[in-house]
Design an enzyme around this catalytic site. Structure first.
Site, PDB file in Angstrom:
ATOM      1  N   HIS A  32      41.192  31.624  45.564  1.00  0.00           N
ATOM      2  CA  HIS A  32      39.846  32.188  45.412  1.00  0.00           C
ATOM      3  C   HIS A  32      39.344  32.647  46.782  1.00  0.00           C
ATOM      4  O   HIS A  32      39.519  31.934  47.775  1.00  0.00           O
ATOM      5  CB  HIS A  32      38.901  31.141  44.808  1.00  0.00           C
TER       6      HIS A  32
ATOM      7  N   MET B 237      41.772  36.922  35.831  1.00  0.00           N
ATOM      8  CA  MET B 237      40.333  36.837  35.611  1.00  0.00           C
ATOM      9  C   MET B 237      39.945  36.209  34.266  1.00  0.00           C
ATOM     10  O   MET B 237      38.853  36.456  33.762  1.00  0.00           O
ATOM     11  CB  MET B 237      39.698  38.223  35.781  1.00  0.00           C
TER      12      MET B 237
ATOM     13  N   ASN C  37      48.514  39.572  45.893  1.00  0.00           N
ATOM     14  CA  ASN C  37      48.971  38.189  46.076  1.00  0.00           C
ATOM     15  C   ASN C  37      50.316  37.964  45.388  1.00  0.00           C
ATOM     16  O   ASN C  37      51.140  37.196  45.882  1.00  0.00           O
ATOM     17  CB  ASN C  37      47.931  37.193  45.561  1.00  0.00           C
TER      18      ASN C  37
ATOM     19  N   GLU D 243      44.609  35.549  52.599  1.00  0.00           N
ATOM     20  CA  GLU D 243      45.100  35.022  51.311  1.00  0.00           C
ATOM     21  C   GLU D 243      46.614  35.104  51.240  1.00  0.00           C
ATOM     22  O   GLU D 243      47.284  34.182  50.765  1.00  0.00           O
ATOM     23  CB  GLU D 243      44.501  35.822  50.145  1.00  0.00           C
TER      24      GLU D 243
ATOM     25  N   ILE E 284      39.604  32.453  32.137  1.00  0.00           N
ATOM     26  CA  ILE E 284      39.530  31.016  32.395  1.00  0.00           C
ATOM     27  C   ILE E 284      40.411  30.294  31.375  1.00  0.00           C
ATOM     28  O   ILE E 284      40.246  30.480  30.162  1.00  0.00           O
ATOM     29  CB  ILE E 284      38.071  30.534  32.324  1.00  0.00           C
TER      30      ILE E 284
HETATM   31  C1  GAR Z   1      42.028  38.081  45.281  1.00  0.00           C
HETATM   32  O1  GAR Z   1      41.086  38.313  46.298  1.00  0.00           O
HETATM   33  C2  GAR Z   1      41.839  36.701  44.687  1.00  0.00           C
HETATM   34  O2  GAR Z   1      41.459  35.736  45.621  1.00  0.00           O
HETATM   35  C3  GAR Z   1      40.736  36.947  43.700  1.00  0.00           C
HETATM   36  O3  GAR Z   1      41.067  38.184  43.109  1.00  0.00           O
HETATM   37  C4  GAR Z   1      41.756  38.982  44.081  1.00  0.00           C
HETATM   38  C5  GAR Z   1      43.032  39.481  43.449  1.00  0.00           C
HETATM   39  O4  GAR Z   1      43.681  40.404  44.298  1.00  0.00           O
HETATM   40  N1  GAR Z   1      40.637  35.899  42.723  1.00  0.00           N
HETATM   41  C6  GAR Z   1      39.492  35.446  42.230  1.00  0.00           C
HETATM   42  O5  GAR Z   1      38.417  35.932  42.518  1.00  0.00           O
HETATM   43  C7  GAR Z   1      39.626  34.282  41.263  1.00  0.00           C
HETATM   44  N2  GAR Z   1      38.361  33.701  40.990  1.00  0.00           N
HETATM   45  P1  GAR Z   1      45.184  40.803  44.070  1.00  0.00           P
HETATM   46  O6  GAR Z   1      45.306  41.242  42.599  1.00  0.00           O
HETATM   47  O7  GAR Z   1      45.435  41.935  45.012  1.00  0.00           O
HETATM   48  O8  GAR Z   1      46.034  39.606  44.357  1.00  0.00           O
END
Ligand code: GAR
Length: 194
Positions: A114, A95, A22, A179, A97
């Site tokens: 999310h 990750m 992301n 996303e 809070i």
């Molecule tokens: C993503 O799927 C995001 O939505 C999730 O972690 C992943 C990170 O991927 N976030 C959560 O679960 C937050 N509660 P990335 O490091 O490749 O962006």
């Protein structure tokens, strides 16, 4: 919520804990002329986060925060964000809070993505739980951060139909693709001046 004036861009901090896909999509978006954001710093609680390699190749300043004490960690984050004149924080797979105090001090300018159709399936192992419950649809949500896990005002949500042979892995791949579109779209929706 911070307002954009003139040609100024929002100086943005992206917080990550892992892969950083992301972060990549937000960076690509930030490079568009019309984008309301400029990614100023990347911050992580995990010094081994893969996304840091990407940040380095793009010469984005990286900050690694030791989270063994949350209060101290947030104190450091406050100093860093102030020094770098950050006015928007995008959580992208971060990750930890953030405390209510921290969020308050940032006046609501914190977004999160999310991988579920919130308010359903907050927390971890989203896709596994969605598959186990035989849901027909899943998706992802961009929302303002409010101190409760994966809560806060929803800015944008996109859904997809779950196919019969989808497992948690396949679903996570499909949703991740969405996303990467939804996060920039949510930022555009909130801040675009055109
Ligand atoms: C993503 O799927 C995001 O939505 C999730 O972690 C992943 C990170 O991927 N976030 C959560 O679960 C937050 N509660 P990335 O490091 O490749 O962006």
């Amino acid at each position: 919520m911070v307002k954009l004036t003139g040609k100024k861009k929002l100086l943005t901090a992206v917080f990550i804990s892992g892969r950083g896909s992301n972060l990549k999509s937000l960076f690509k978006f930030s490079k568009k002329k019309s984008s309301p954001i400029k990614i100023q710093i990347v911050l992580t609680d995990n010094k081994k986060a893969k996304g840091l390699l990407f940040a380095k190749t793009k010469n984005i300043k990286v900050f690694k925060i030791n989270y063994s004490n949350k209060t101290n960690a947030e104190k450091k984050i406050k100093i860093i964000t102030k020094k770098n004149k950050i006015n928007l924080i995008c959580l992208a797979g971060f990750m930890k809070i953030l405390s209510k105090n921290f969020i308050k001090s940032f006046k609501g300018n914190i977004l999160n993505i999310h991988p579920s159709l919130l308010p359903k399936y907050k927390g971890l192992n989203t896709h596994e739980r969605v598959i186990k419950n035989n849901e027909k649809y899943s998706g992802c949500t961009v929302h303002l951060v409010n101190g409760k896990l994966d809560s806060g005002k929803i800015i944008l949500q996109k859904s997809l139909k779950i196919l019969r042979n989808d497992d948690a892995y396949k679903l996570s791949k499909k949703i991740l693709k969405i996303e990467h579109k939804v996060y920039p779209e949510a930022i555009e929706k909130l801040f675009s001046t055109h």
